[in-house]
Design a protein around this motif. Sequence first.
Motif, PDB file in Angstrom:
ATOM      1  N   THR A 234       0.823  -1.221   0.000  1.00 23.28           N
ATOM      2  CA  THR A 234       0.000   0.000   0.000  1.00 23.28           C
ATOM      3  C   THR A 234       0.847   1.258   0.000  1.00 23.28           C
ATOM      4  O   THR A 234       0.348   2.338   0.309  1.00 23.28           O
ATOM      5  CB  THR A 234      -0.923   0.026   1.230  1.00 23.28           C
ATOM      6  OG1 THR A 234      -0.117  -0.035   2.425  1.00 23.28           O
ATOM      7  CG2 THR A 234      -1.901  -1.136   1.225  1.00 23.28           C
ATOM      8  N   LEU A 235       2.126   1.137  -0.336  1.00 26.85           N
ATOM      9  CA  LEU A 235       2.981   2.313  -0.300  1.00 26.85           C
ATOM     10  C   LEU A 235       2.564   3.371  -1.323  1.00 26.85           C
ATOM     11  O   LEU A 235       2.841   4.559  -1.143  1.00 26.85           O
ATOM     12  CB  LEU A 235       4.439   1.901  -0.531  1.00 26.85           C
ATOM     13  CG  LEU A 235       5.532   2.838  -0.013  1.00 26.85           C
ATOM     14  CD1 LEU A 235       5.340   3.140   1.459  1.00 26.85           C
ATOM     15  CD2 LEU A 235       6.901   2.249  -0.265  1.00 26.85           C
ATOM     16  N   HIS A 236       1.892   2.930  -2.382  1.00 28.01           N
ATOM     17  CA  HIS A 236       1.424   3.896  -3.385  1.00 28.01           C
ATOM     18  C   HIS A 236       0.232   4.705  -2.862  1.00 28.01           C
ATOM     19  O   HIS A 236      -0.189   5.662  -3.514  1.00 28.01           O
ATOM     20  CB  HIS A 236       1.034   3.175  -4.676  1.00 28.01           C
ATOM     21  CG  HIS A 236      -0.046   2.157  -4.492  1.00 28.01           C
ATOM     22  ND1 HIS A 236       0.189   0.919  -3.929  1.00 28.01           N
ATOM     23  CD2 HIS A 236      -1.369   2.189  -4.796  1.00 28.01           C
ATOM     24  CE1 HIS A 236      -0.945   0.232  -3.898  1.00 28.01           C
ATOM     25  NE2 HIS A 236      -1.901   0.970  -4.413  1.00 28.01           N
ATOM     26  N   TRP A 237      -0.311   4.341  -1.716  1.00 27.56           N
ATOM     27  CA  TRP A 237      -1.412   5.113  -1.132  1.00 27.56           C
ATOM     28  C   TRP A 237      -0.928   6.335  -0.368  1.00 27.56           C
ATOM     29  O   TRP A 237      -1.725   7.233  -0.092  1.00 27.56           O
ATOM     30  CB  TRP A 237      -2.219   4.241  -0.162  1.00 27.56           C
ATOM     31  CG  TRP A 237      -2.990   3.123  -0.789  1.00 27.56           C
ATOM     32  CD1 TRP A 237      -3.051   2.787  -2.111  1.00 27.56           C
ATOM     33  CD2 TRP A 237      -3.828   2.187  -0.105  1.00 27.56           C
ATOM     34  NE1 TRP A 237      -3.866   1.699  -2.300  1.00 27.56           N
ATOM     35  CE2 TRP A 237      -4.362   1.298  -1.085  1.00 27.56           C
ATOM     36  CE3 TRP A 237      -4.181   1.994   1.227  1.00 27.56           C
ATOM     37  CZ2 TRP A 237      -5.228   0.257  -0.763  1.00 27.56           C
ATOM     38  CZ3 TRP A 237      -5.039   0.952   1.544  1.00 27.56           C
ATOM     39  CH2 TRP A 237      -5.552   0.099   0.568  1.00 27.56           C
ATOM     40  N   LEU A 259       8.798  -1.223   6.333  1.00 27.71           N
ATOM     41  CA  LEU A 259       8.160  -2.486   5.958  1.00 27.71           C
ATOM     42  C   LEU A 259       8.504  -2.908   4.538  1.00 27.71           C
ATOM     43  O   LEU A 259       8.603  -4.098   4.232  1.00 27.71           O
ATOM     44  CB  LEU A 259       6.631  -2.365   6.089  1.00 27.71           C
ATOM     45  CG  LEU A 259       6.027  -2.329   7.487  1.00 27.71           C
ATOM     46  CD1 LEU A 259       4.517  -2.142   7.378  1.00 27.71           C
ATOM     47  CD2 LEU A 259       6.351  -3.595   8.256  1.00 27.71           C
ATOM     48  N   ALA A 260       8.678  -1.908   3.658  1.00 27.12           N
ATOM     49  CA  ALA A 260       8.833  -2.218   2.234  1.00 27.12           C
ATOM     50  C   ALA A 260      10.263  -2.114   1.731  1.00 27.12           C
ATOM     51  O   ALA A 260      10.526  -2.457   0.582  1.00 27.12           O
ATOM     52  CB  ALA A 260       7.951  -1.276   1.412  1.00 27.12           C
ATOM     53  N   VAL A 261      11.186  -1.654   2.580  1.00 28.59           N
ATOM     54  CA  VAL A 261      12.518  -1.346   2.071  1.00 28.59           C
ATOM     55  C   VAL A 261      13.254  -2.578   1.561  1.00 28.59           C
ATOM     56  O   VAL A 261      14.049  -2.494   0.616  1.00 28.59           O
ATOM     57  CB  VAL A 261      13.335  -0.625   3.161  1.00 28.59           C
ATOM     58  CG1 VAL A 261      13.677  -1.567   4.307  1.00 28.59           C
ATOM     59  CG2 VAL A 261      14.598  -0.016   2.568  1.00 28.59           C
ATOM     60  N   PRO A 265      12.448  -2.055  -2.864  1.00 31.94           N
ATOM     61  CA  PRO A 265      13.324  -0.881  -2.730  1.00 31.94           C
ATOM     62  C   PRO A 265      13.053   0.196  -3.773  1.00 31.94           C
ATOM     63  O   PRO A 265      13.172   1.386  -3.483  1.00 31.94           O
ATOM     64  CB  PRO A 265      14.735  -1.461  -2.870  1.00 31.94           C
ATOM     65  CG  PRO A 265      14.549  -2.766  -3.568  1.00 31.94           C
ATOM     66  CD  PRO A 265      13.224  -3.284  -3.121  1.00 31.94           C
ATOM     67  N   ALA A 266      12.663  -0.201  -4.997  1.00 30.34           N
ATOM     68  CA  ALA A 266      12.395   0.802  -6.030  1.00 30.34           C
ATOM     69  C   ALA A 266      11.214   1.683  -5.649  1.00 30.34           C
ATOM     70  O   ALA A 266      11.228   2.907  -5.843  1.00 30.34           O
ATOM     71  CB  ALA A 266      12.128   0.113  -7.362  1.00 30.34           C
ATOM     72  N   GLU A 267      10.182   1.068  -5.072  1.00 29.67           N
ATOM     73  CA  GLU A 267       9.011   1.841  -4.638  1.00 29.67           C
ATOM     74  C   GLU A 267       9.362   2.740  -3.467  1.00 29.67           C
ATOM     75  O   GLU A 267       8.880   3.872  -3.372  1.00 29.67           O
ATOM     76  CB  GLU A 267       7.881   0.888  -4.267  1.00 29.67           C
ATOM     77  CG  GLU A 267       6.531   1.562  -4.116  1.00 29.67           C
ATOM     78  CD  GLU A 267       5.406   0.569  -3.931  1.00 29.67           C
ATOM     79  OE1 GLU A 267       4.264   1.017  -3.753  1.00 29.67           O
ATOM     80  OE2 GLU A 267       5.673  -0.654  -3.961  1.00 29.67           O
ATOM     81  N   VAL A 268      10.225   2.253  -2.586  1.00 27.56           N
ATOM     82  CA  VAL A 268      10.675   3.072  -1.457  1.00 27.56           C
ATOM     83  C   VAL A 268      11.446   4.288  -1.963  1.00 27.56           C
ATOM     84  O   VAL A 268      11.281   5.404  -1.456  1.00 27.56           O
ATOM     85  CB  VAL A 268      11.537   2.230  -0.498  1.00 27.56           C
ATOM     86  CG1 VAL A 268      12.232   3.118   0.527  1.00 27.56           C
ATOM     87  CG2 VAL A 268      10.680   1.192   0.215  1.00 27.56           C
ATOM     88  N   LEU A 269      12.281   4.098  -2.964  1.00 27.16           N
ATOM     89  CA  LEU A 269      13.034   5.216  -3.519  1.00 27.16           C
ATOM     90  C   LEU A 269      12.104   6.237  -4.175  1.00 27.16           C
ATOM     91  O   LEU A 269      12.350   7.438  -4.122  1.00 27.16           O
ATOM     92  CB  LEU A 269      14.058   4.706  -4.532  1.00 27.16           C
ATOM     93  CG  LEU A 269      15.188   3.837  -3.966  1.00 27.16           C
ATOM     94  CD1 LEU A 269      16.110   3.381  -5.069  1.00 27.16           C
ATOM     95  CD2 LEU A 269      15.964   4.591  -2.900  1.00 27.16           C
ATOM     96  N   ALA A 270      11.022   5.771  -4.808  1.00 28.57           N
ATOM     97  CA  ALA A 270      10.053   6.691  -5.402  1.00 28.57           C
ATOM     98  C   ALA A 270       9.368   7.537  -4.327  1.00 28.57           C
ATOM     99  O   ALA A 270       9.147   8.731  -4.509  1.00 28.57           O
ATOM    100  CB  ALA A 270       9.014   5.909  -6.205  1.00 28.57           C
TER     101      ALA A 270
END
Length: 306
Positions: A234-237, A259-261, A265-270
């Motif tokens: 749900t990181l995109h939320w 939680l997501a790192v 990792p790519a989503e965390v960097l975004a």
Amino acid sequence: MKLLLLLLFRPVDLHYRLRAAGILVPGGRIGQLWKEQADGGRAAGLYVRRMLLLLVVGSPLATALVGLGLYCVGIPLRGGWAVSALCCSAVGLALAQVSGLAAGVLLGSLASLSILVGLHATAAGAFGPVEGGSAGVVVGVCLGMVSGLSVGSIASISIGRGPSVWRVQMAAIVTSVVPMLVWSRLVNMSFAGAVAASALVAFLVSAFRLPLYALEVLASAVAYAVERWTGLPTLHWVPVRHHNLSYLPHPFLSRHLALAVRSRPAEVLAVADACLRSPGNIVVGWPWVVQALERSAGEGASGPRS
């Protein structure tokens, strides 16, 4: 509609999108942008046309619909508000030529809507005596909201980052002092004081987007809880990806990133990149991510040995 939402909520992202499209001066005046088109920058011409469509067509139409809605619910309006909407569009066009296209579109469009309440409903006595304290508060709130919502977007589109807290505070003081001087000479000190005080408060509330912060806190909490307890990504939320001008830190964001790192990792960097564009979440961005990635790498390297 997408362009309007970017103007209001993601002006920093819009700045970089315009730069990526080849527009050299995203916050430039109409003449500058037309010159870019003449030099071969087709994106600049398309940007100008869409912005002018918002100002010349979208703004008067939205004002007419809101005016009809106020009339239907029984709020009295002084006549001529349709003409005022057209005048606001004309003023916006003048500002777009002098101070910048984004400034003209935002100020012209928002002023067109606020003038219904701040001028025509007030003049019709919807909030008591025309020169009374309540009317002054309404006028000041409308003035402060228009200025406060516009200042962050105008600065962000021009320079690629939100204005500092200090600059917002200085702009708020100017917004309250100017009407104080004007209305103290035209009406009376009581009305002028009500306008100035309410304009100052409304400017700060609007510029710092404080009403949105409650929704951002709720969205951050829900997104973190869903991912933690269900495992769904749900990181995109997270609100920081959808709003560039939040001046207060979002709770649960660093724990959500933790939680997501390791898995995304790519989503965390975004998200970290989005944090750099949010004045209240800069410290949650790249410095935290670098430490988290180093810690995650260290744990992965020590895992097999244990």
